[in-house]
Design a protein around this motif. Structure first.
Motif, short mmCIF file in Angstrom:
data_model
loop_
_atom_site.label_atom_id
_atom_site.label_comp_id
_atom_site.label_asym_id
_atom_site.label_seq_id
_atom_site.Cartn_x
_atom_site.Cartn_y
_atom_site.Cartn_z
N GLU A 31 -1.66 -1.94 1.00
CA GLU A 31 -2.65 -2.02 2.06
C GLU A 31 -4.01 -1.64 1.49
OE1 GLU A 31 -3.42 -0.15 6.53
OE2 GLU A 31 -1.44 0.02 5.59
N GLY A 32 -5.02 -2.44 1.77
CA GLY A 32 -6.36 -2.17 1.26
C GLY A 32 -7.37 -3.05 1.97
N ASP A 33 -8.61 -2.60 1.97
CA ASP A 33 -9.68 -3.30 2.68
C ASP A 33 -10.81 -3.58 1.71
OD1 ASP A 33 -11.91 -3.98 4.42
OD2 ASP A 33 -10.76 -3.09 6.06
N LEU A 34 -11.27 -4.81 1.66
CA LEU A 34 -12.35 -5.18 0.75
C LEU A 34 -13.60 -4.35 0.98
CD1 LEU A 34 -13.35 -7.03 -1.49
CD2 LEU A 34 -13.80 -8.80 0.22
N ARG A 35 -13.74 -3.83 2.19
CA ARG A 35 -14.91 -2.98 2.51
C ARG A 35 -14.81 -1.61 1.85
NH1 ARG A 35 -14.29 -4.85 8.70
NH2 ARG A 35 -12.15 -4.58 7.99
N LYS A 36 -13.66 -1.32 1.21
CA LYS A 36 -13.48 -0.09 0.45
C LYS A 36 -13.00 -0.46 -0.95
CE LYS A 36 -12.36 2.63 4.56
NZ LYS A 36 -11.33 3.49 5.24
N PRO A 37 -13.90 -1.05 -1.75
CA PRO A 37 -13.48 -1.58 -3.06
C PRO A 37 -12.94 -0.55 -4.01
CG PRO A 37 -15.88 -1.56 -2.86
CD PRO A 37 -15.33 -1.25 -1.51
N GLN A 38 -13.48 0.68 -3.99
CA GLN A 38 -13.01 1.69 -4.93
C GLN A 38 -11.56 2.06 -4.65
OE1 GLN A 38 -14.71 2.51 -7.67
NE2 GLN A 38 -12.72 3.43 -8.21
N ASP A 39 -11.17 2.02 -3.37
CA ASP A 39 -9.77 2.29 -3.04
C ASP A 39 -8.86 1.21 -3.62
OD1 ASP A 39 -10.59 4.51 -1.68
OD2 ASP A 39 -10.23 3.72 0.33
N ILE A 40 -9.33 -0.03 -3.56
CA ILE A 40 -8.54 -1.12 -4.14
C ILE A 40 -8.37 -0.92 -5.63
CG2 ILE A 40 -8.55 -3.60 -4.66
CD1 ILE A 40 -9.82 -4.08 -1.93
N VAL A 41 -9.46 -0.58 -6.30
CA VAL A 41 -9.42 -0.38 -7.75
C VAL A 41 -8.45 0.76 -8.11
CG1 VAL A 41 -10.77 0.34 -9.76
CG2 VAL A 41 -11.74 -1.29 -8.13
N SER A 42 -8.60 1.89 -7.44
CA SER A 42 -7.78 3.05 -7.80
C SER A 42 -6.32 2.86 -7.41
CB SER A 42 -8.34 4.32 -7.13
OG SER A 42 -8.40 4.18 -5.73
N ASN A 43 -6.06 2.27 -6.26
CA ASN A 43 -4.67 2.08 -5.83
C ASN A 43 -3.96 1.01 -6.63
OD1 ASN A 43 -4.93 4.07 -3.88
ND2 ASN A 43 -5.49 2.65 -2.26
N ALA A 44 -4.69 -0.04 -7.03
CA ALA A 44 -4.08 -1.06 -7.89
C ALA A 44 -3.69 -0.45 -9.23
CB ALA A 44 -5.04 -2.22 -8.08
N ALA A 45 -4.56 0.41 -9.76
CA ALA A 45 -4.25 1.10 -11.02
C ALA A 45 -3.05 2.04 -10.84
CB ALA A 45 -5.46 1.87 -11.52
N LEU A 53 -16.00 -11.57 6.57
CA LEU A 53 -16.80 -10.34 6.46
C LEU A 53 -18.28 -10.67 6.61
CD1 LEU A 53 -14.87 -8.79 3.45
CD2 LEU A 53 -14.75 -8.04 5.83
N ALA A 54 -19.00 -9.82 7.33
CA ALA A 54 -20.40 -10.12 7.67
C ALA A 54 -21.32 -10.05 6.46
CB ALA A 54 -20.88 -9.16 8.76
N ASP A 55 -21.15 -9.06 5.60
CA ASP A 55 -22.08 -8.88 4.48
C ASP A 55 -21.39 -8.14 3.35
OD1 ASP A 55 -24.40 -8.85 2.97
OD2 ASP A 55 -25.25 -7.11 3.99
N PRO A 56 -20.47 -8.80 2.64
CA PRO A 56 -19.67 -8.10 1.64
C PRO A 56 -20.20 -8.15 0.22
CG PRO A 56 -18.75 -10.26 2.04
CD PRO A 56 -20.02 -10.18 2.86
N PRO A 81 -13.54 -11.90 12.94
CA PRO A 81 -14.57 -12.91 13.21
C PRO A 81 -14.81 -13.75 11.96
CG PRO A 81 -15.58 -10.78 12.85
CD PRO A 81 -14.10 -10.55 12.84
N LEU A 82 -15.58 -14.83 12.12
CA LEU A 82 -15.78 -15.78 11.03
C LEU A 82 -17.26 -15.90 10.69
CD1 LEU A 82 -14.19 -17.90 9.29
CD2 LEU A 82 -14.83 -19.59 11.02
N PHE A 83 -17.57 -15.94 9.39
CA PHE A 83 -18.95 -16.04 8.92
C PHE A 83 -19.06 -17.12 7.84
CE2 PHE A 83 -18.11 -11.70 10.26
CZ PHE A 83 -19.14 -11.45 11.16
#
Length: 251
Positions: A119-133, A155-158, A203-205
């Motif tokens: 589970e991870g959210d692109l809006r929290k990139p550091q969590d993705i990096v650390s949890n993937a590692a 995502l509105a402004d990623p 939502p869609l952007f």
């Protein structure tokens, strides 16, 4: 599980002919198809591009680890399946922000070696990096293939978040992006689709191509005619844009 609210992953699953969807998802998908009758083909073309890009990264770039962000439900020709057809020991981490999707995905992937779903959210990139590692499957000091396939347009402004992920990637890494486009000719249809997704889980952007390519930053775009037939790109163009870029030594 809220089965009354359309879910983007389940809409995608329905478009691909899957069975992991509910009435609300099917109704939303049919509304989208009324505005964009080519959407079902577009979803399939998107999947073809994903598979071709992964094969290219594994065969030509020698990449042996992949992170698929916004992966949704495992379906046909998944990243790990394509990668394993080239390199059986390739590792893959799937990331999605929907806990129900993750639980279902873990069950589907339970018997697949070298694969994890987190589970991870692109809006929290550091969590993705650390949890993937932390999964033991991804080493960010080595080249990695990061996929953001049909996710950024939710995502509105990623831009800042994507930039942080690019920073974490080692030289030789590749970034894959597919994204719904926005054209003046289809503005009315796009607005109808936006309204459908406004009632769904995300939502869609949609964006013009010049804004989509900004996600690559200073990465060097790969000539995808090496692995994608020109006719597929033409068929995909009515709905979206897709590309692959490489982090160079200076990037």
């Amino acid at each position: 599980m809220d089965v009354s609210t359309p879910n983007t992953a389940r809409i995608y699953d329905y478009m691909l002919g899957g069975k992991d969807n509910f009435a609300a998802d099917r109704e939303a998908a049919e509304q989208i198809l009324k505005a964009f009758p080519e959407s079902r083909d577009g979803v399939r073309h998107n999947r073809q591009f994903l598979g071709a890009a992964v094969r290219y990264m594994a065969e030509e770039a020698g990449i042996r680890q992949f992170v698929d962000i916004g992966a949704g439900l495992p379906t046909q020709n998944n990243v790990h399946e394509v990668a394993h057809s080239v390199a059986p020991k390739a590792r893959t981490v799937y990331v999605d922000n929907d806990p129900v999707v993750c639980v279902h995905g873990r069950a589907i992937l339970a018997s697949s070696p070298g694969v994890a779903m987190m589970e991870g959210d692109l809006r929290k990139p550091q969590d993705i990096v650390s949890n993937a590692a932390a999964s033991g499957l991804i080493n960010w000091s080595e080249p990695v293939g990061v996929l953001m396939v049909a996710i950024l347009h939710f995502l509105a402004d990623p831009y800042e978040e994507v930039a942080r992920l690019r920073e974490a990637m080692a030289p030789g890494s590749h970034l894959v992006v597919t994204h719904m486009t926005m054209s003046k000719e289809r503005a009315t249809d796009a607005e109808h689709v936006r309204k459908v997704y406004a009632r769904a889980s995300s939502p869609l952007f949609p964006r013009p191509v010049e804004d989509i390519t900004r996600f690559f930053g200073d990465f060097e775009e790969v000539d995808d005619t090496q692995f994608i037939d020109a006719s597929l790109r033409r068929r995909f163009a009515s709905l979206g844009w897709a590309g692959v870029a490489r982090k160079t030594q200076r990037g």
